[in-house]
Scaffold this motif. Structure first.
Motif, PDB file in Angstrom:
ATOM      1  N   ARG A 194      34.343  33.516 -11.330  1.00 56.50           N
ATOM      2  CA  ARG A 194      34.581  32.913 -10.020  1.00 56.50           C
ATOM      3  C   ARG A 194      33.415  32.078  -9.507  1.00 56.50           C
ATOM      4  O   ARG A 194      33.616  31.071  -8.841  1.00 56.50           O
ATOM      5  CB  ARG A 194      34.894  34.020  -9.003  1.00 56.50           C
ATOM      6  N   ASP A 195      32.193  32.531  -9.764  1.00 58.03           N
ATOM      7  CA  ASP A 195      31.034  31.832  -9.209  1.00 58.03           C
ATOM      8  C   ASP A 195      30.690  30.650 -10.101  1.00 58.03           C
ATOM      9  O   ASP A 195      30.020  30.787 -11.119  1.00 58.03           O
ATOM     10  CB  ASP A 195      29.855  32.814  -9.128  1.00 58.03           C
ATOM     11  N   ARG A 196      31.139  29.462  -9.750  1.00 54.83           N
ATOM     12  CA  ARG A 196      31.019  28.283 -10.594  1.00 54.83           C
ATOM     13  C   ARG A 196      30.085  27.263  -9.963  1.00 54.83           C
ATOM     14  O   ARG A 196      29.824  27.344  -8.767  1.00 54.83           O
ATOM     15  CB  ARG A 196      32.408  27.668 -10.831  1.00 54.83           C
ATOM     16  N   PRO A 197      29.560  26.339 -10.786  1.00 51.16           N
ATOM     17  CA  PRO A 197      29.822  26.061 -12.201  1.00 51.16           C
ATOM     18  C   PRO A 197      29.266  27.147 -13.134  1.00 51.16           C
ATOM     19  O   PRO A 197      28.305  27.821 -12.806  1.00 51.16           O
ATOM     20  CB  PRO A 197      29.095  24.727 -12.450  1.00 51.16           C
ATOM     21  N   VAL A 198      29.900  27.246 -14.309  1.00 50.28           N
ATOM     22  CA  VAL A 198      29.501  28.213 -15.323  1.00 50.28           C
ATOM     23  C   VAL A 198      28.857  27.493 -16.499  1.00 50.28           C
ATOM     24  O   VAL A 198      29.432  26.547 -17.040  1.00 50.28           O
ATOM     25  CB  VAL A 198      30.714  29.030 -15.814  1.00 50.28           C
ATOM     26  N   MET A 199      27.675  27.944 -16.884  1.00 50.06           N
ATOM     27  CA  MET A 199      27.010  27.448 -18.097  1.00 50.06           C
ATOM     28  C   MET A 199      27.203  28.484 -19.198  1.00 50.06           C
ATOM     29  O   MET A 199      26.884  29.648 -19.012  1.00 50.06           O
ATOM     30  CB  MET A 199      25.510  27.232 -17.837  1.00 50.06           C
ATOM     31  N   MET A 200      27.761  28.053 -20.323  1.00 53.23           N
ATOM     32  CA  MET A 200      27.974  28.943 -21.469  1.00 53.23           C
ATOM     33  C   MET A 200      27.032  28.536 -22.592  1.00 53.23           C
ATOM     34  O   MET A 200      26.964  27.368 -22.966  1.00 53.23           O
ATOM     35  CB  MET A 200      29.426  28.855 -21.954  1.00 53.23           C
ATOM     36  N   VAL A 201      26.279  29.505 -23.129  1.00 52.72           N
ATOM     37  CA  VAL A 201      25.310  29.240 -24.187  1.00 52.72           C
ATOM     38  C   VAL A 201      25.744  29.973 -25.453  1.00 52.72           C
ATOM     39  O   VAL A 201      25.993  31.188 -25.426  1.00 52.72           O
ATOM     40  CB  VAL A 201      23.904  29.713 -23.786  1.00 52.72           C
ATOM     41  N   GLY A 202      25.855  29.237 -26.565  1.00 48.82           N
ATOM     42  CA  GLY A 202      26.234  29.836 -27.837  1.00 48.82           C
ATOM     43  C   GLY A 202      25.683  29.028 -28.988  1.00 48.82           C
ATOM     44  O   GLY A 202      25.035  27.997 -28.791  1.00 48.82           O
ATOM     45  N   ASP A 203      25.936  29.508 -30.224  1.00 49.22           N
ATOM     46  CA  ASP A 203      25.369  28.795 -31.373  1.00 49.22           C
ATOM     47  C   ASP A 203      26.272  28.725 -32.584  1.00 49.22           C
ATOM     48  O   ASP A 203      25.982  27.989 -33.516  1.00 49.22           O
ATOM     49  CB  ASP A 203      24.043  29.447 -31.795  1.00 49.22           C
ATOM     50  N   GLY A 204      27.355  29.469 -32.623  1.00 50.40           N
ATOM     51  CA  GLY A 204      28.149  29.544 -33.843  1.00 50.40           C
ATOM     52  C   GLY A 204      29.452  28.787 -33.786  1.00 50.40           C
ATOM     53  O   GLY A 204      29.854  28.248 -32.748  1.00 50.40           O
ATOM     54  N   VAL A 205      30.158  28.731 -34.929  1.00 53.81           N
ATOM     55  CA  VAL A 205      31.450  28.061 -35.013  1.00 53.81           C
ATOM     56  C   VAL A 205      32.436  28.702 -34.047  1.00 53.81           C
ATOM     57  O   VAL A 205      33.224  28.028 -33.379  1.00 53.81           O
ATOM     58  CB  VAL A 205      31.994  28.121 -36.452  1.00 53.81           C
ATOM     59  N   ASN A 206      32.390  30.042 -33.953  1.00 54.96           N
ATOM     60  CA  ASN A 206      33.336  30.719 -33.070  1.00 54.96           C
ATOM     61  C   ASN A 206      33.029  30.506 -31.591  1.00 54.96           C
ATOM     62  O   ASN A 206      33.800  30.908 -30.726  1.00 54.96           O
ATOM     63  CB  ASN A 206      33.378  32.221 -33.375  1.00 54.96           C
ATOM     64  N   ASP A 207      31.877  29.875 -31.284  1.00 56.18           N
ATOM     65  CA  ASP A 207      31.549  29.585 -29.887  1.00 56.18           C
ATOM     66  C   ASP A 207      32.111  28.245 -29.433  1.00 56.18           C
ATOM     67  O   ASP A 207      32.100  27.958 -28.234  1.00 56.18           O
ATOM     68  CB  ASP A 207      30.023  29.562 -29.700  1.00 56.18           C
ATOM     69  N   ALA A 208      32.568  27.404 -30.352  1.00 51.76           N
ATOM     70  CA  ALA A 208      33.023  26.064 -30.000  1.00 51.76           C
ATOM     71  C   ALA A 208      34.113  26.066 -28.922  1.00 51.76           C
ATOM     72  O   ALA A 208      34.022  25.294 -27.961  1.00 51.76           O
ATOM     73  CB  ALA A 208      33.493  25.312 -31.244  1.00 51.76           C
ATOM     74  N   PRO A 209      35.149  26.916 -29.008  1.00 52.00           N
ATOM     75  CA  PRO A 209      36.191  26.885 -27.965  1.00 52.00           C
ATOM     76  C   PRO A 209      35.658  27.222 -26.577  1.00 52.00           C
ATOM     77  O   PRO A 209      36.004  26.561 -25.598  1.00 52.00           O
ATOM     78  CB  PRO A 209      37.202  27.926 -28.450  1.00 52.00           C
ATOM     79  N   VAL A 210      34.817  28.251 -26.483  1.00 54.86           N
ATOM     80  CA  VAL A 210      34.335  28.666 -25.165  1.00 54.86           C
ATOM     81  C   VAL A 210      33.318  27.670 -24.618  1.00 54.86           C
ATOM     82  O   VAL A 210      33.236  27.462 -23.404  1.00 54.86           O
ATOM     83  CB  VAL A 210      33.746  30.094 -25.228  1.00 54.86           C
ATOM     84  N   LEU A 211      32.564  27.004 -25.484  1.00 55.07           N
ATOM     85  CA  LEU A 211      31.649  25.957 -25.010  1.00 55.07           C
ATOM     86  C   LEU A 211      32.434  24.791 -24.418  1.00 55.07           C
ATOM     87  O   LEU A 211      32.007  24.160 -23.454  1.00 55.07           O
ATOM     88  CB  LEU A 211      30.767  25.464 -26.156  1.00 55.07           C
ATOM     89  N   ALA A 212      33.586  24.507 -25.008  1.00 53.59           N
ATOM     90  CA  ALA A 212      34.399  23.381 -24.549  1.00 53.59           C
ATOM     91  C   ALA A 212      35.013  23.635 -23.177  1.00 53.59           C
ATOM     92  O   ALA A 212      35.180  22.697 -22.392  1.00 53.59           O
ATOM     93  CB  ALA A 212      35.491  23.072 -25.569  1.00 53.59           C
TER      94      ALA A 212
END
Length: 669
Positions: A527-545
């Motif tokens: 709820r508290d936006r904007p949200v910054m998502m930090v990741g590094d792997g192939v499986n992180d691509a959807p959530v980074l998008a």
């Protein structure tokens, strides 16, 4: 061709304006004031008509109020006979493009430097001879030679004994990085003083530096929403300016007042200051190894309220490390670790590599093993110095020994998923663990056990864990100090493991047992936006998008993650996320300050002109000074503020351990 000639060829309207001014001055000094007036007036009207045509095109494109005041000011000054003031306004319009180009060039020089340094030629080694070829002709597997001071043309592997490379343009690391034979080399690195050889592992188009260049091109072509907002701020500013000018005319009864007010009311600070500040911020980020793909991302970074993190490879190092050695009766810890490493050196399993690495770190010799037999995903058997050793999972080892594993206490020094020792420190023996070997049920959350059997008896257990990055606790604390209200960890790990790590590093919200699609839902639901998502792997691509700001960490990380992210951190350093947020906030702050400065000075000058204390010619030159002041202020976004310098000094000091979080040592009795 001299620089002055190049300048005038690039900006012909500036050259024409100066030439007309010289002709007018000569005519006036020669006793022809009327002719001088007509020359200046005709030129000013021509410039106004040209600008009016561009203004109409801008209005049709949705850019409002940009040139209305300037065109009106030229018309007003011509109408009241202030022809020299009209010429100065023309010079302001003509020179505005040059000034903006200069300011933008200064602001984005780090981004431009990355593009200019793109390698063009590679030295290809064929049958012992060296040939210079276009870098586009290099293929994976080619052997290349890199001369001193040259840029590594493509990604590859070092085949020379060693090399020192400057990777500052890629990662922001200021010191040369030492590499040994077999190490990966990133394209874009600068070779040191020795000639080195390498083997290409990718073509130029697929290499790291080319991906960075593509990101930089995207960044240079972007326009922040804030800049579009600044364009629209020009509308009320234009209306206020026209209102003040009309009021001054009506009250004084002198139409000259109308012209005097308008010549100090141009909206150039609104037009130029914001894009210059954003380019300066993006350039500064690039200097620190942070590629921001577009200007709008800086605005989002400035407002981040929630920071979400993948665990493995982001908050942790993403690789298993030995956390404790628990030998059985009659064995020393070094002996158990040495026997296990002697067998595991023949396995390709990641846990095996961690055991071998720990033995080397302890200075233990890797003895030769014979009769090696590996059962995939279960374990390895071998003979070491006449002793039959079996290493692997509990069930695999239990089938080879006569005594089952017995319970043992967890290491008393808190070994496990805590921060790793600081760089440069050696693993130190911790307090003694109780003798015995540990069954799976005795494992602490986040640990994996490797069991060891020697000559038919269970000899002990080696615990491994994915350690938390040294900078993680300090990074999370710094994000809170920077104004991020909530930190969230999203992981597929078990609940107990995730909560143990979260409590140790100071995460506010822990969500465990998540598949990639669940992480996407979790980020969407914050709820508290904007949200910054930090990741590094192939499986992180959807959530980074799907995040408001997706941050891909690590120059050697997943291409999919980098393409999905809005920000790519080239250095494998979590603390750079704090710097990205700080740069975003300072950029927005400086941009607003520059606009505020321009508006305040222009309004003040309008009031002075409205009461008849600022002649048109003086006001026109004064407005030029206002524009310059706003641009210089906007360039401050390329430098850190006092709060950022203090935060960066703290993170650079290396004292990253958060209160209550102990650094685990290799536990041995």
């Amino acid at each position: 061709m001299g620089p002055l000639v190049r300048f005038f060829r690039s900006y012909p309207l500036v050259a024409a304006t100066i030439a007309v001014g010289v002709v007018g001055a000569v005519l006036e000094l020669g006793g022809q004031p009327l002719l001088a007036r007509w020359v200046l007036t005709v030129f000013a009207v021509a410039v106004a008509l040209r600008q009016a045509r561009a203004m109409v095109a801008d209005l049709r494109a949705g850019t409002y109020g940009v040139d209305v005041l300037a065109v009106t000011a030229i018309g007003a000054t011509v109408a009241v006979g202030e022809h020299w003031a009209a010429l100065v306004v023309c010079l302001m319009l003509a020179g505005g493009e040059a000034l903006e180009d200069y300011a933008a060039g200064r602001a984005q020089r780090e981004l431009s430097a990355l593009l200019e340094r793109a390698p063009v030629i590679a030295h290809l080694v064929v049958d012992g001879s060296v040939a210079d070829v276009p870098v586009a002709r290099v293929h994976a597997g080619d052997e290349l030679l890199v001369k001193p001071g040259e840029i590594v043309p493509v990604d590859g592997v070092l085949t020379s004994a060693g090399a020192y490379l400057d990777e500052s343009s890629l990662t922001g690391e200021s010191l040369p990085v030492e590499h040994g034979r077999g190490d990966s080399l990133l394209s874009g690195s600068v070779n040191g003083r020795e000639v080195v050889r390498m083997r290409a592992t990718a073509a130029a188009a697929d290499s790291q530096y080319q991906r960075i260049i593509e990101l930089v091109r995207q960044a240079q072509g972007s326009k922040a929403p804030f800049v579009r907002l600044a364009d629209r701020v020009a509308v009320p500013f234009t209306l206020v300016s026209l209102g003040v000018a009309a009021t001054a005319w009506a009250v004084s009864g002198d139409p000259v007042r109308f012209a005097e007010v308008l010549v100090v009311a141009t909206p150039c600070p609104l037009i130029i200051a914001a894009p210059v500040a954003f380019m300066a911020g993006m350039s500064r980020a690039a200097l620190g190894g942070i590629i921001v793909k577009n200007g709008g991302t800086l605005e989002q970074l400035s407002r981040v309220r929630t920071a979400a993190f993948d665990k493995t490879g982001t908050l942790t190092y993403g690789r298993p490390e030995v956390a404790a050695v628990l030998p059985g009766p009659g064995l020393e810890p070094d002996e158990l670790l040495g026997l296990a490493a002697a067998v595991e050196q023949y396995s390709t399993h990641p846990l095996a590599a961690a055991v071998v690495h720990a033995a080397r770190e302890q200075g233990l010799p890797l003895r030769h093993a014979t009769e090696v037999e590996e059962t995939t995903a279960h374990g390895v058997r071998a003979t070491v110095a006449g002793r039959r050793v079996v290493v692997g999972k509990e069930g695999f080892v239990a089938a080879e020994v006569v005594d089952p594993p017995t319970a043992a206490a967890a290491p008393e020094n808190g070994s496990g998923p805590g921060p790793a020792p600081r760089p440069g420190s050696a693993a130190r023996p911790g307090p003694a663990a109780r003798p015995g070997s540990a069954p799976e049920s005795a494992l602490a959350p986040g640990h994996t056990a490797v069991h060891v059997g020697v000559d038919g008896r269970h000899a002990g257990t080696i615990w491994l864990a994915d350690r938390v990055r040294a900078e993680t606790p300090a990074t999370l604390a710094a994000l809170h100090r920077a104004g991020v209200g909530t930190t969230v960890m999203l992981t597929g790990d078990a609940e107990a493991t995730a909560r143990g790590i979260g409590a140790a590093i100071g995460i506010d919200d822990v969500r465990a047992g998540l598949l990639p699609e669940h992480k996407v839902e979790a980020v969407r639901g914050l709820r508290d936006r904007p949200v910054m998502m930090v990741g590094d792997g192939v499986n992180d691509a959807p959530v980074l998008a799907v995040a408001d700001v997706g941050v891909a960490m690590g120059a050697r990380g997943s291409t999919a993650a980098s393409e999905s992210a809005d920000v790519v951190i080239m250095l494998d350093d979590l603390a750079r996320t704090v710097r990205a947020v700080q740069i975003g906030r300072r950029t927005m702050r400086v941009a607003w300050q520059a606009i505020g400065l321009g508006v305040a000075l222009s309004v003040g000058l309008m009031v002075v002109a409205a009461v008849g204390l600022l002649p048109a010619i003086v006001g026109a030159w004064t407005q030029e000074a206002v524009d310059l002041a706003c641009i210089l202020w906007a360039l401050l976004a390329s430098r850190p503020g006092a709060a950022e310098r203090a935060e960066e000094a703290f993170l650079a000091a290396g004292d990253h351990a958060a209160p209550g979080v102990r650094e685990p040592a290799l536990t041995t009795p």
